[in-house]
Write a protein that holds these residues in place. Structure first.
Motif, PDB file in Angstrom:
ATOM      1  N   LYS A  51       0.819  -1.224   0.000  1.00  9.48           N
ATOM      2  CA  LYS A  51       0.000   0.000   0.000  1.00  9.48           C
ATOM      3  C   LYS A  51       0.845   1.264   0.000  1.00  9.48           C
ATOM      4  O   LYS A  51       0.349   2.360   0.228  1.00  9.48           O
ATOM      5  CB  LYS A  51      -0.990   0.035   1.186  1.00  9.48           C
ATOM      6  N   LYS A  52       2.156   1.126  -0.256  1.00 15.20           N
ATOM      7  CA  LYS A  52       3.043   2.279  -0.316  1.00 15.20           C
ATOM      8  C   LYS A  52       2.708   3.105  -1.557  1.00 15.20           C
ATOM      9  O   LYS A  52       2.614   2.570  -2.663  1.00 15.20           O
ATOM     10  CB  LYS A  52       4.505   1.826  -0.368  1.00 15.20           C
ATOM     11  N   VAL A  53       2.534   4.422  -1.371  1.00 13.11           N
ATOM     12  CA  VAL A  53       2.224   5.308  -2.494  1.00 13.11           C
ATOM     13  C   VAL A  53       3.483   5.487  -3.331  1.00 13.11           C
ATOM     14  O   VAL A  53       4.530   5.884  -2.831  1.00 13.11           O
ATOM     15  CB  VAL A  53       1.690   6.671  -2.004  1.00 13.11           C
ATOM     16  N   VAL A  54       3.364   5.171  -4.626  1.00 16.02           N
ATOM     17  CA  VAL A  54       4.476   5.261  -5.551  1.00 16.02           C
ATOM     18  C   VAL A  54       4.420   6.572  -6.328  1.00 16.02           C
ATOM     19  O   VAL A  54       5.442   7.158  -6.660  1.00 16.02           O
ATOM     20  CB  VAL A  54       4.453   4.070  -6.542  1.00 16.02           C
ATOM     21  N   GLU A  55       3.197   7.048  -6.581  1.00 18.21           N
ATOM     22  CA  GLU A  55       3.016   8.254  -7.391  1.00 18.21           C
ATOM     23  C   GLU A  55       1.643   8.851  -7.107  1.00 18.21           C
ATOM     24  O   GLU A  55       0.685   8.131  -6.835  1.00 18.21           O
ATOM     25  CB  GLU A  55       3.116   7.857  -8.868  1.00 18.21           C
ATOM     26  N   GLU A  56       1.563  10.179  -7.172  1.00 16.20           N
ATOM     27  CA  GLU A  56       0.277  10.886  -7.076  1.00 16.20           C
ATOM     28  C   GLU A  56       0.231  11.946  -8.159  1.00 16.20           C
ATOM     29  O   GLU A  56       1.242  12.571  -8.458  1.00 16.20           O
ATOM     30  CB  GLU A  56       0.099  11.529  -5.702  1.00 16.20           C
ATOM     31  N   ASN A  57      -0.953  12.132  -8.719  1.00 15.28           N
ATOM     32  CA  ASN A  57      -1.118  13.107  -9.785  1.00 15.28           C
ATOM     33  C   ASN A  57      -2.477  13.772  -9.619  1.00 15.28           C
ATOM     34  O   ASN A  57      -3.496  13.088  -9.580  1.00 15.28           O
ATOM     35  CB  ASN A  57      -1.014  12.406 -11.144  1.00 15.28           C
ATOM     36  N   LYS A  58      -2.489  15.082  -9.531  1.00 11.88           N
ATOM     37  CA  LYS A  58      -3.743  15.821  -9.380  1.00 11.88           C
ATOM     38  C   LYS A  58      -4.091  16.610 -10.641  1.00 11.88           C
ATOM     39  O   LYS A  58      -4.928  17.492 -10.620  1.00 11.88           O
ATOM     40  CB  LYS A  58      -3.657  16.736  -8.168  1.00 11.88           C
ATOM     41  N   ASP A  59      -3.441  16.279 -11.759  1.00 14.14           N
ATOM     42  CA  ASP A  59      -3.743  16.938 -13.024  1.00 14.14           C
ATOM     43  C   ASP A  59      -5.036  16.372 -13.598  1.00 14.14           C
ATOM     44  O   ASP A  59      -5.232  15.158 -13.636  1.00 14.14           O
ATOM     45  CB  ASP A  59      -2.616  16.719 -14.040  1.00 14.14           C
ATOM     46  N   VAL A  60      -5.900  17.252 -14.062  1.00  9.87           N
ATOM     47  CA  VAL A  60      -7.160  16.836 -14.672  1.00  9.87           C
ATOM     48  C   VAL A  60      -6.898  16.517 -16.138  1.00  9.87           C
ATOM     49  O   VAL A  60      -6.326  17.328 -16.868  1.00  9.87           O
ATOM     50  CB  VAL A  60      -8.226  17.946 -14.529  1.00  9.87           C
ATOM     51  N   SER A  61      -7.319  15.329 -16.545  1.00 13.22           N
ATOM     52  CA  SER A  61      -7.104  14.922 -17.935  1.00 13.22           C
ATOM     53  C   SER A  61      -8.176  15.540 -18.831  1.00 13.22           C
ATOM     54  O   SER A  61      -9.249  15.920 -18.358  1.00 13.22           O
ATOM     55  CB  SER A  61      -7.166  13.395 -18.051  1.00 13.22           C
ATOM     56  N   PRO A  62      -7.916  15.615 -20.116  1.00 13.16           N
ATOM     57  CA  PRO A  62      -8.988  16.009 -21.045  1.00 13.16           C
ATOM     58  C   PRO A  62     -10.019  14.886 -21.102  1.00 13.16           C
ATOM     59  O   PRO A  62      -9.765  13.769 -20.645  1.00 13.16           O
ATOM     60  CB  PRO A  62      -8.257  16.160 -22.386  1.00 13.16           C
ATOM     61  N   GLU A  63     -11.177  15.180 -21.673  1.00 11.24           N
ATOM     62  CA  GLU A  63     -12.192  14.137 -21.838  1.00 11.24           C
ATOM     63  C   GLU A  63     -11.671  13.074 -22.792  1.00 11.24           C
ATOM     64  O   GLU A  63     -11.115  13.382 -23.845  1.00 11.24           O
ATOM     65  CB  GLU A  63     -13.498  14.733 -22.384  1.00 11.24           C
ATOM     66  N   LEU A  64     -11.845  11.825 -22.386  1.00  8.70           N
ATOM     67  CA  LEU A  64     -11.410  10.691 -23.197  1.00  8.70           C
ATOM     68  C   LEU A  64     -12.623   9.831 -23.525  1.00  8.70           C
ATOM     69  O   LEU A  64     -13.459   9.587 -22.657  1.00  8.70           O
ATOM     70  CB  LEU A  64     -10.373   9.866 -22.431  1.00  8.70           C
ATOM     71  N   PRO A  65     -12.743   9.361 -24.753  1.00  4.57           N
ATOM     72  CA  PRO A  65     -13.906   8.547 -25.118  1.00  4.57           C
ATOM     73  C   PRO A  65     -13.776   7.111 -24.619  1.00  4.57           C
ATOM     74  O   PRO A  65     -12.683   6.619 -24.387  1.00  4.57           O
ATOM     75  CB  PRO A  65     -13.892   8.584 -26.650  1.00  4.57           C
ATOM     76  N   PHE A  66     -14.922   6.484 -24.437  1.00  3.84           N
ATOM     77  CA  PHE A  66     -14.939   5.042 -24.196  1.00  3.84           C
ATOM     78  C   PHE A  66     -16.000   4.429 -25.098  1.00  3.84           C
ATOM     79  O   PHE A  66     -16.900   5.121 -25.560  1.00  3.84           O
ATOM     80  CB  PHE A  66     -15.172   4.698 -22.712  1.00  3.84           C
ATOM     81  N   VAL A  67     -15.835   3.152 -25.364  1.00  2.00           N
ATOM     82  CA  VAL A  67     -16.771   2.453 -26.247  1.00  2.00           C
ATOM     83  C   VAL A  67     -17.564   1.439 -25.434  1.00  2.00           C
ATOM     84  O   VAL A  67     -17.203   1.111 -24.306  1.00  2.00           O
ATOM     85  CB  VAL A  67     -16.045   1.755 -27.422  1.00  2.00           C
ATOM     86  N   GLU A  68     -18.634   0.927 -26.020  1.00  3.41           N
ATOM     87  CA  GLU A  68     -19.531   0.017 -25.299  1.00  3.41           C
ATOM     88  C   GLU A  68     -18.854  -1.260 -24.827  1.00  3.41           C
ATOM     89  O   GLU A  68     -19.309  -1.881 -23.879  1.00  3.41           O
ATOM     90  CB  GLU A  68     -20.733  -0.327 -26.183  1.00  3.41           C
ATOM     91  N   THR A  69     -17.776  -1.649 -25.455  1.00  3.54           N
ATOM     92  CA  THR A  69     -17.102  -2.890 -25.074  1.00  3.54           C
ATOM     93  C   THR A  69     -15.922  -2.666 -24.128  1.00  3.54           C
ATOM     94  O   THR A  69     -15.227  -3.611 -23.783  1.00  3.54           O
ATOM     95  CB  THR A  69     -16.599  -3.622 -26.330  1.00  3.54           C
ATOM     96  N   SER A  70     -15.708  -1.431 -23.693  1.00  6.61           N
ATOM     97  CA  SER A  70     -14.550  -1.132 -22.847  1.00  6.61           C
ATOM     98  C   SER A  70     -14.871  -1.355 -21.361  1.00  6.61           C
ATOM     99  O   SER A  70     -16.034  -1.327 -20.948  1.00  6.61           O
ATOM    100  CB  SER A  70     -14.097   0.316 -23.054  1.00  6.61           C
ATOM    101  N   PRO A  71     -13.832  -1.542 -20.549  1.00  2.00           N
ATOM    102  CA  PRO A  71     -14.051  -1.648 -19.105  1.00  2.00           C
ATOM    103  C   PRO A  71     -14.707  -0.391 -18.514  1.00  2.00           C
ATOM    104  O   PRO A  71     -15.465  -0.485 -17.559  1.00  2.00           O
ATOM    105  CB  PRO A  71     -12.642  -1.846 -18.546  1.00  2.00           C
ATOM    106  N   MET A  72     -14.441   0.777 -19.104  1.00  2.00           N
ATOM    107  CA  MET A  72     -15.057   2.007 -18.581  1.00  2.00           C
ATOM    108  C   MET A  72     -16.575   1.972 -18.741  1.00  2.00           C
ATOM    109  O   MET A  72     -17.300   2.464 -17.880  1.00  2.00           O
ATOM    110  CB  MET A  72     -14.486   3.255 -19.264  1.00  2.00           C
ATOM    111  N   GLN A  73     -17.068   1.390 -19.818  1.00  5.70           N
ATOM    112  CA  GLN A  73     -18.521   1.251 -19.989  1.00  5.70           C
ATOM    113  C   GLN A  73     -19.087   0.354 -18.896  1.00  5.70           C
ATOM    114  O   GLN A  73     -20.147   0.637 -18.341  1.00  5.70           O
ATOM    115  CB  GLN A  73     -18.870   0.681 -21.370  1.00  5.70           C
TER     116      GLN A  73
END
Length: 142
Positions: A106-128
């Motif tokens: 559980k050791k933190v290796v990296e942190e990032n607070k930058d907001v990404s641009p909008e990224l698309p996802f498709v119906e077959t992706s894990p994000m869907q």
């Protein structure tokens, strides 16, 4: 006599470990692709409305859902915990922050607070699958 010294130390260590255990308590398994697992913190799900200017000059309201999502990659021993925003209608998401941890320690290796641009996802992706899982959860206050 040794128990009198060790017991308070053990209780203290347990109290220190509890927040980390509770932080993962609301993470629910969503899906897996090979050795990669996807989880959603059901207590972090939050809905909002965002107005966006359309090409014709009119404003359109979109429902935005925000949630904490964890992606655990067994092969690399990493847990990526993201604060994400999803727009189901436009089929886009963006990452608001990310924390990378070694899964076993559980050791933190990296942190990032930058907001990404909008990224698309498709119906077959894990994000869907993640979005579908989020929308299956009961809404707060309903």
């Amino acid at each position: 006599m040794k128990l009198g010294r060790i017991l308070p130390l053990l209780c203290g260590l347990l109290l220190l470990a509890m927040p980390a255990a509770f932080a993962m308590e609301n993470m629910e398994f969503v899906d897996a692709t090979g050795p990669t697992g996807y989880y959603v913190d059901t207590k972090s799900i939050n809905y909002a409305t965002r107005a966006e200017l359309q090409p014709d000059g009119k404003k359109k309201d979109y429902e935005i859902v925000r949630a904490r999502v964890a992606v655990i990659k067994a092969r690399t021993n990493r847990c990526y915990t993201y604060l994400m925003e999803f727009n189901k209608e436009k089929m886009v998401y963006r990452t608001l922050s990310c924390k990378v941890q070694a899964y076993d320690t559980k050791k933190v290796v990296e942190e990032n607070k930058d907001v990404s641009p909008e990224l698309p996802f498709v119906e077959t992706s894990p994000m869907q699958t993640v979005v579908d899982f989020i929308y299956e959860q009961p809404r707060k206050g309903n």
